[in-house]
Design a protein around this motif. Structure first.
Motif, PDB file in Angstrom:
ATOM      1  N   ASP A 126      12.383  -6.021  11.242  1.00 55.20           N
ATOM      2  CA  ASP A 126      12.324  -5.973   9.778  1.00 55.20           C
ATOM      3  C   ASP A 126      11.089  -6.706   9.275  1.00 55.20           C
ATOM      4  O   ASP A 126      10.556  -7.602   9.956  1.00 55.20           O
ATOM      5  N   GLU A 151      13.139  -2.564  17.364  1.00 55.20           N
ATOM      6  CA  GLU A 151      13.185  -2.376  15.920  1.00 55.20           C
ATOM      7  C   GLU A 151      13.287  -3.724  15.206  1.00 55.20           C
ATOM      8  O   GLU A 151      14.107  -4.566  15.569  1.00 55.20           O
ATOM      9  N   ASN A 185      21.748  -3.029  14.491  1.00 57.05           N
ATOM     10  CA  ASN A 185      20.535  -2.742  15.259  1.00 57.05           C
ATOM     11  C   ASN A 185      20.895  -2.565  16.738  1.00 57.05           C
ATOM     12  O   ASN A 185      21.261  -3.525  17.416  1.00 57.05           O
ATOM     13  N   LYS A 204       8.871  -1.032  15.946  1.00 59.90           N
ATOM     14  CA  LYS A 204       9.049  -0.160  14.778  1.00 59.90           C
ATOM     15  C   LYS A 204       9.773  -0.934  13.688  1.00 59.90           C
ATOM     16  O   LYS A 204      10.793  -1.591  13.953  1.00 59.90           O
ATOM     17  N   ARG A 221      12.223  -1.180  10.799  1.00 58.57           N
ATOM     18  CA  ARG A 221      13.356  -0.367  10.356  1.00 58.57           C
ATOM     19  C   ARG A 221      13.711  -0.602   8.892  1.00 58.57           C
ATOM     20  O   ARG A 221      14.320   0.245   8.249  1.00 58.57           O
ATOM     21  N   VAL A 233       9.714   4.006   7.234  1.00 59.94           N
ATOM     22  CA  VAL A 233      11.074   3.486   7.197  1.00 59.94           C
ATOM     23  C   VAL A 233      11.930   4.339   6.254  1.00 59.94           C
ATOM     24  O   VAL A 233      11.419   5.025   5.372  1.00 59.94           O
TER      25      VAL A 233
END
Length: 464
Positions: free
Chosen positions: A154, A152, A146, A207, A209, A237
């Motif tokens: 998860d 970003e 990352n 966002k 990812r 994604v």
């Protein structure tokens, strides 16, 4: 058996793990007392043992640090180095990972930078083959690390229900037949929690990812309930993983649902391709069912297959058969776990001990050689307590088929928004080297009964 004592509680955990690893490799009863202290610019470590009369070993290390956290981290490292060298002398045994006891050797390797190889080999006494595995993994995973940890993130979703409880399992995983009345309210709560997390992610301008739906076996849920959950997991994604796990749950209707909801990666986990072993460990399927499920799934998804070394009564030839079968199927990922037995597992309760270190090493070495020879690369790895041979778990991937989520979790460089019973949310602040965690109730019933508290914790964690 190494009978270990250390008066300083803050250092006891890692040192006792090192003592436990040596205990698996010796039949002798040896006492070891560890004491240490600080002088100006120096750390000294004293080790006493009853193995020889008046045995005393003293190590001195130059010692400088910038704050208390670094002081503790460096002291623990040097004490483990001293303790390892002493135990090698007392037992005549060595460990494949030397004095390393942490879960994430690749993370430490990366942190050490250009000195990592020499430090691992010469200071930590890691064997050359394991240093090669670690370094190879670090190089492979670099392409998916990352690069934007503030932007970003998860999403992890936990569905802790299974067709049955495997005998080696210590996770909070509930046989679905015993909890049918809980499935609907659990889904209701999980959907609400996921909707809340979506608002937080949007408000913070982040966002997603990678999405990972784990368990348990999420695909054991009725299609109607699984659909409700997956509908809340749809983000823009490139990687959306669901743990299928049990092949008997991967019916055509379930696979169609997963594909319709944008899932890109699916686990179809044989654990072994030996039917006698599958029955022995409580898996309610056959290897033929795995093959059929895989044939259907690979048309729609990148597929991961899990294997476990050191399952009860398996020989090296049994394990080789499983590895060779998995390689011949050519899935996107093959993950090789070394059996570990925590207190919650039925195998450990029944007295099974996975201490045949030489066999464990032969199994994982064979897997490494056979899988990499077939064009896979190790891309993430981790270690656990109570593991056969003090070894490791390794994920192997075809080129460009690395699982982003697995790398993020093992390298601890990505914030994770987590929902469901047993899920642990994690905030990562790299510039402060800070990781903060917030855990949900582990048991599904407790999660549902105390869902107001679950949501209160989430709000405190993400908003305050």
């Amino acid at each position: 058996m190494i009978n270990f004592t250390c008066t300083e509680e803050n250092y006891y955990g890692d040192l006792s793990e090192l003592a436990r690893a040596f205990s698996q490799r010796t039949d002798e009863d040896i006492s070891l007392d560890v004491d240490f202290g600080f002088r100006e610019g120096e750390l000294f470590v004293r080790l006493k043992s009853d193995k020889f009369p008046n045995f005393l070993k003293i190590y001195r290390y130059p010692f400088a640090y910038s704050d208390e956290a670094e002081k503790k981290r460096l002291a623990k490292r040097y004490i483990k180095i001293a303790m390892y060298g002493t135990l090698v002398f007392l037992t005549g045994k060595q460990l494949p990972y030397g004095c390393l006891t942490g879960i994430r050797p690749t993370k430490l390797f990366r942190e050490l930078g250009e000195n990592a190889r020499d430090t691992f080999l010469n200071d930590f006494s890691v064997s050359p083959s394991k240093e090669e595995l670690i370094e190879r993994t670090v190089i492979t995973q670099d392409k998916v690390l990352n690069r934007n940890p503030h932007g970003e993130v998860d999403l992890f979703v936990n569905i802790p229900f299974c067709p049955s409880k495997c005998s080696y399992c210590s996770f909070v995983s509930v046989p679905v037949d015993r909890q049918k009345k809980l499935l609907e309210p659990y889904t209701d709560c999980l959907v609400e929690e996921l909707r809340y997390l979506r608002t937080v992610i949007a408000r913070q301008g982040r966002k997603v990812r990678a999405v990972y739906v784990g368990g348990g076996t999420p695909t054991v849920l009725p299609v109607r309930l699984l659909d409700r959950i997956l509908a809340e997991c749809e983000y823009d994604v490139t990687e959306f993983t669901v743990e299928g796990g049990r092949p008997e749950t991967l019916t055509p209707s379930v696979l169609a649902l997963l594909a319709a909801r944008g899932v890109t990666r699916l686990s179809v986990n044989p654990q072994t391709f030996n039917d006698a072993t599958l029955e022995r460990i409580g898996r309610k399927h056959t290897s033929e069912q795995v093959l059929k499920a895989y044939k259907r799934a690979r048309k729609l998804f990148d597929v991961n297959m899990d294997l476990i070394a050191m399952l009860p009564e398996e020989t090296l030839d049994d394990f080789k058969k499983s590895v060779d079968t998995a390689v011949s199927l050519s899935p996107a990922n093959i993950t090789v776990h070394t059996l570990y037995l925590k207190r919650g597992s039925a195998l450990r309760t029944e007295g099974y001990r996975n201490n045949e270190n030489s066999l464990a090493e032969q199994m994982v070495d064979y897997a490494y050689g056979a899988i990499t020879a077939a064009g896979y690369e190790p891309y993430y790895m981790y270690r656990q307590k109570y593991t056969s041979g003090n070894l490791e778990n390794v994920g192997y991937a075809r080129p460009d088929k690395l699982c982003i989520y697995n790398v993020d979790v093992m390298e601890e460089d990505t914030t994770v928004y987590a929902a469901g019973a047993g899920a642990i949310s994690k905030k990562v602040t790299p510039e402060r080297n800070l990781i903060e965690r917030s855990a949900n109730f582990k048991e599904p019933l407790e999660y549902v009964k105390h869902f107001d508290e679950v949501m209160a914790r989430q709000r405190r964690f993400w908003e305050e």
